[in-house]
Every structure is written in C-alpha cells, then in structure tokens.
Design a protein around this motif. Structure first.
Motif, PDB file in Angstrom:
ATOM      1  N   GLU A  52       0.831  -1.208   0.000  1.00  0.00           N
ATOM      2  CA  GLU A  52       0.000   0.000   0.000  1.00  0.00           C
ATOM      3  C   GLU A  52       0.866   1.259   0.000  1.00  0.00           C
ATOM      4  OE1 GLU A  52      -2.815  -0.078   3.236  1.00  0.00           O
ATOM      5  OE2 GLU A  52      -3.743  -1.929   2.500  1.00  0.00           O
ATOM      6  N   GLU A  53       2.037   1.156   0.640  1.00  0.00           N
ATOM      7  CA  GLU A  53       2.962   2.289   0.706  1.00  0.00           C
ATOM      8  C   GLU A  53       3.968   2.269  -0.454  1.00  0.00           C
ATOM      9  OE1 GLU A  53       4.829   2.369   4.564  1.00  0.00           O
ATOM     10  OE2 GLU A  53       2.904   2.144   5.601  1.00  0.00           O
ATOM     11  N   ASN A  54       3.778   1.353  -1.405  1.00  0.00           N
ATOM     12  CA  ASN A  54       4.686   1.203  -2.547  1.00  0.00           C
ATOM     13  C   ASN A  54       6.132   0.997  -2.116  1.00  0.00           C
ATOM     14  OD1 ASN A  54       2.709   1.448  -4.609  1.00  0.00           O
ATOM     15  ND2 ASN A  54       2.659   3.655  -4.208  1.00  0.00           N
ATOM     16  N   ARG A  55       6.332   0.142  -1.110  1.00  0.00           N
ATOM     17  CA  ARG A  55       7.676  -0.104  -0.585  1.00  0.00           C
ATOM     18  C   ARG A  55       8.125  -1.552  -0.771  1.00  0.00           C
ATOM     19  NH1 ARG A  55       8.425   1.720   5.297  1.00  0.00           N
ATOM     20  NH2 ARG A  55      10.568   1.309   4.705  1.00  0.00           N
ATOM     21  N   GLU A  56       7.407  -2.331  -1.589  1.00  0.00           N
ATOM     22  CA  GLU A  56       7.781  -3.740  -1.717  1.00  0.00           C
ATOM     23  C   GLU A  56       9.112  -3.958  -2.437  1.00  0.00           C
ATOM     24  OE1 GLU A  56       4.550  -3.502  -5.037  1.00  0.00           O
ATOM     25  OE2 GLU A  56       5.029  -2.404  -3.239  1.00  0.00           O
ATOM     26  N   PHE A  57       9.656  -2.905  -3.062  1.00  0.00           N
ATOM     27  CA  PHE A  57      10.953  -3.027  -3.722  1.00  0.00           C
ATOM     28  C   PHE A  57      12.075  -2.403  -2.891  1.00  0.00           C
ATOM     29  CE2 PHE A  57       7.831  -3.400  -7.100  1.00  0.00           C
ATOM     30  CZ  PHE A  57       8.253  -4.564  -7.710  1.00  0.00           C
ATOM     31  N   VAL A  59      14.944  -2.387  -0.277  1.00  0.00           N
ATOM     32  CA  VAL A  59      15.900  -3.410   0.150  1.00  0.00           C
ATOM     33  C   VAL A  59      15.692  -3.786   1.612  1.00  0.00           C
ATOM     34  CG1 VAL A  59      18.355  -3.903   0.500  1.00  0.00           C
ATOM     35  CG2 VAL A  59      17.616  -2.751  -1.578  1.00  0.00           C
ATOM     36  N   GLN A  60      15.447  -2.814   2.459  1.00  0.00           N
ATOM     37  CA  GLN A  60      15.239  -3.096   3.880  1.00  0.00           C
ATOM     38  C   GLN A  60      13.995  -3.963   4.104  1.00  0.00           C
ATOM     39  OE1 GLN A  60      15.183   0.923   5.316  1.00  0.00           O
ATOM     40  NE2 GLN A  60      17.323   0.809   5.992  1.00  0.00           N
ATOM     41  N   ILE A  61      12.968  -3.737   3.324  1.00  0.00           N
ATOM     42  CA  ILE A  61      11.744  -4.535   3.431  1.00  0.00           C
ATOM     43  C   ILE A  61      12.042  -5.967   2.992  1.00  0.00           C
ATOM     44  CG2 ILE A  61       9.371  -4.789   2.617  1.00  0.00           C
ATOM     45  CD1 ILE A  61      10.015  -2.306   4.513  1.00  0.00           C
ATOM     46  N   ALA A  62      12.786  -6.107   1.905  1.00  0.00           N
ATOM     47  CA  ALA A  62      13.154  -7.441   1.421  1.00  0.00           C
ATOM     48  C   ALA A  62      13.988  -8.184   2.465  1.00  0.00           C
ATOM     49  CB  ALA A  62      13.919  -7.326   0.106  1.00  0.00           C
ATOM     50  N   GLU A  63      14.875  -7.479   3.138  1.00  0.00           N
ATOM     51  CA  GLU A  63      15.686  -8.104   4.187  1.00  0.00           C
ATOM     52  C   GLU A  63      14.804  -8.618   5.328  1.00  0.00           C
ATOM     53  OE1 GLU A  63      18.504  -5.080   5.268  1.00  0.00           O
ATOM     54  OE2 GLU A  63      19.820  -5.546   3.590  1.00  0.00           O
ATOM     55  N   ILE A  64      13.805  -7.850   5.696  1.00  0.00           N
ATOM     56  CA  ILE A  64      12.864  -8.277   6.741  1.00  0.00           C
ATOM     57  C   ILE A  64      12.123  -9.530   6.299  1.00  0.00           C
ATOM     58  CG2 ILE A  64      10.716  -7.651   7.943  1.00  0.00           C
ATOM     59  CD1 ILE A  64      11.816  -4.714   7.897  1.00  0.00           C
ATOM     60  N   GLU A  65      11.635  -9.503   5.070  1.00  0.00           N
ATOM     61  CA  GLU A  65      10.930 -10.680   4.534  1.00  0.00           C
ATOM     62  C   GLU A  65      11.823 -11.917   4.548  1.00  0.00           C
ATOM     63  OE1 GLU A  65       8.068 -10.436   0.911  1.00  0.00           O
ATOM     64  OE2 GLU A  65       9.632  -8.913   0.637  1.00  0.00           O
ATOM     65  N   ILE A  66      13.043 -11.765   4.071  1.00  0.00           N
ATOM     66  CA  ILE A  66      13.966 -12.899   3.993  1.00  0.00           C
ATOM     67  C   ILE A  66      14.263 -13.446   5.390  1.00  0.00           C
ATOM     68  CG2 ILE A  66      16.358 -13.555   3.434  1.00  0.00           C
ATOM     69  CD1 ILE A  66      16.032 -11.736   0.906  1.00  0.00           C
ATOM     70  N   ARG A  67      14.494 -12.559   6.345  1.00  0.00           N
ATOM     71  CA  ARG A  67      14.738 -13.014   7.727  1.00  0.00           C
ATOM     72  C   ARG A  67      13.541 -13.787   8.268  1.00  0.00           C
ATOM     73  NH1 ARG A  67      17.169  -7.878   8.597  1.00  0.00           N
ATOM     74  NH2 ARG A  67      15.302  -7.167   9.649  1.00  0.00           N
ATOM     75  N   ASN A  92      12.070 -15.819  -4.697  1.00  0.00           N
ATOM     76  CA  ASN A  92      11.163 -14.872  -5.358  1.00  0.00           C
ATOM     77  C   ASN A  92      11.355 -13.442  -4.870  1.00  0.00           C
ATOM     78  OD1 ASN A  92      10.044 -16.812  -7.029  1.00  0.00           O
ATOM     79  ND2 ASN A  92       8.464 -17.353  -5.548  1.00  0.00           N
ATOM     80  N   ILE A  93      11.670 -13.274  -3.600  1.00  0.00           N
ATOM     81  CA  ILE A  93      11.956 -11.938  -3.066  1.00  0.00           C
ATOM     82  C   ILE A  93      13.196 -11.380  -3.747  1.00  0.00           C
ATOM     83  CG2 ILE A  93      12.700 -10.651  -1.012  1.00  0.00           C
ATOM     84  CD1 ILE A  93      11.030 -12.812   0.615  1.00  0.00           C
ATOM     85  N   ARG A  94      14.223 -12.204  -3.859  1.00  0.00           N
ATOM     86  CA  ARG A  94      15.464 -11.767  -4.499  1.00  0.00           C
ATOM     87  C   ARG A  94      15.241 -11.440  -5.975  1.00  0.00           C
ATOM     88  NH1 ARG A  94      19.251 -16.218  -1.399  1.00  0.00           N
ATOM     89  NH2 ARG A  94      19.648 -14.930   0.427  1.00  0.00           N
ATOM     90  N   ILE A  95      14.445 -12.241  -6.644  1.00  0.00           N
ATOM     91  CA  ILE A  95      14.136 -11.964  -8.058  1.00  0.00           C
ATOM     92  C   ILE A  95      13.361 -10.652  -8.178  1.00  0.00           C
ATOM     93  CG2 ILE A  95      12.741 -12.738 -10.026  1.00  0.00           C
ATOM     94  CD1 ILE A  95      13.655 -15.620  -9.314  1.00  0.00           C
ATOM     95  N   ARG A  96      12.398 -10.454  -7.280  1.00  0.00           N
ATOM     96  CA  ARG A  96      11.610  -9.212  -7.286  1.00  0.00           C
ATOM     97  C   ARG A  96      12.533  -8.009  -7.121  1.00  0.00           C
ATOM     98  NH1 ARG A  96       8.353  -9.260  -2.385  1.00  0.00           N
ATOM     99  NH2 ARG A  96       9.936  -7.958  -1.451  1.00  0.00           N
ATOM    100  N   PHE A  98      16.095  -7.873  -7.494  1.00  0.00           N
ATOM    101  CA  PHE A  98      17.241  -7.739  -8.390  1.00  0.00           C
ATOM    102  C   PHE A  98      16.941  -8.054  -9.851  1.00  0.00           C
ATOM    103  CE2 PHE A  98      19.071  -8.996  -4.221  1.00  0.00           C
ATOM    104  CZ  PHE A  98      19.745  -7.832  -3.940  1.00  0.00           C
ATOM    105  N   GLY A  99      15.803  -8.681 -10.133  1.00  0.00           N
ATOM    106  CA  GLY A  99      15.517  -9.159 -11.474  1.00  0.00           C
ATOM    107  C   GLY A  99      16.068 -10.556 -11.649  1.00  0.00           C
ATOM    108  N   GLU A 100      15.484 -11.314 -12.544  1.00  0.00           N
ATOM    109  CA  GLU A 100      15.875 -12.713 -12.702  1.00  0.00           C
ATOM    110  C   GLU A 100      17.302 -12.875 -13.203  1.00  0.00           C
ATOM    111  OE1 GLU A 100      13.882 -16.940 -13.827  1.00  0.00           O
ATOM    112  OE2 GLU A 100      12.766 -15.096 -14.137  1.00  0.00           O
ATOM    113  N   ASP A 101      17.695 -12.051 -14.157  1.00  0.00           N
ATOM    114  CA  ASP A 101      19.063 -12.166 -14.681  1.00  0.00           C
ATOM    115  C   ASP A 101      20.095 -11.904 -13.585  1.00  0.00           C
ATOM    116  OD1 ASP A 101      18.138 -12.806 -17.201  1.00  0.00           O
ATOM    117  OD2 ASP A 101      18.311 -10.756 -17.973  1.00  0.00           O
TER     118      ASP A 101
END
Length: 109
Positions: A52-57, A59-67, A92-96, A98-101
């Motif tokens: 909702e806050e457009n923060r899914e990309f 890095v800090q949010i991704a780190e929280i998800e991964i943990r 999938n978080i990492r792909i989101r 950094f991109g798949e490549d």
C-alpha cells in the motif's frame, strides 16, 4: 491460547511450551506449527501494508521478509517439515528485488 496475547507474547509462550515439552520428551510439532503460522500471518500483514505504501521493492523490506522466511524455514527443519516453500519465497523476493538475470548471476550455484 489467551486471545489478548500479542503475536510476540504468544511466540514467547510457545517457546516456553517447546522447552517444557522437550524436557519432558513430549512432541513439539503443534507448537512449532503455530509459531510458523504466526510468523506467516505477520509477514502477510506487513507486506500488504508495504505494498500500500509502494515499498515492496525497498531493500530493507526485502531483508525483513527474507529473515522472516529464514526463521520459518529454521522452525520447519526442527520438526522435519518440508522447507522448499521457504526457499522458493526467498528466491522470489530476491528476483523481485534484483531481477531474474541478476538473481542468476548473484545467487545461482
């Protein structure tokens, strides 16, 4: 379970129950599964808010998800439950992010 417990309080309570059950040689699976359920619910709520806050990309949010998924994986391993879904979520978080490549360059074995 007391309905007035916060997630954090319930996780602490469950950890105490696990230690008690282990000391008595009793099964812990039900407690671990509940811990995983609480963690999954909390990350779902958190990520909905971040979207909702457009923060899914972020890095800090991704780190929280991964943990969070790494912790769920660790719990699942304690009771010999499959962990592939947690590995897939982390991938999938990492792909989101950094991109798949770039994922293939950075994280593929």
């Amino acid at each position: 379970m007391d309905k007035n417990f916060t997630d954090e309080q319930e996780l602490t309570f469950l950890e105490q129950k696990i230690k008690q059950a282990e000391a008595q040689g009793k099964p812990i699976k039900q407690y671990i599964l509940r811990q995983i359920e609480i963690l999954q619910n909390s990350i779902d709520i958190f990520m909905n808010q971040m979207k909702e806050e457009n923060r899914e990309f972020d890095v800090q949010i991704a780190e929280i998800e991964i943990r969070q998924y790494a912790k769920m994986k660790e719990l699942a391993l304690r009771i010999n439950e499959p962990v592939k879904k947690y590995d897939d979520k982390i991938k999938n978080i990492r792909i989101r992010l950094f991109g798949e490549d770039n994922y293939n360059i950075l994280f593929k074995d």
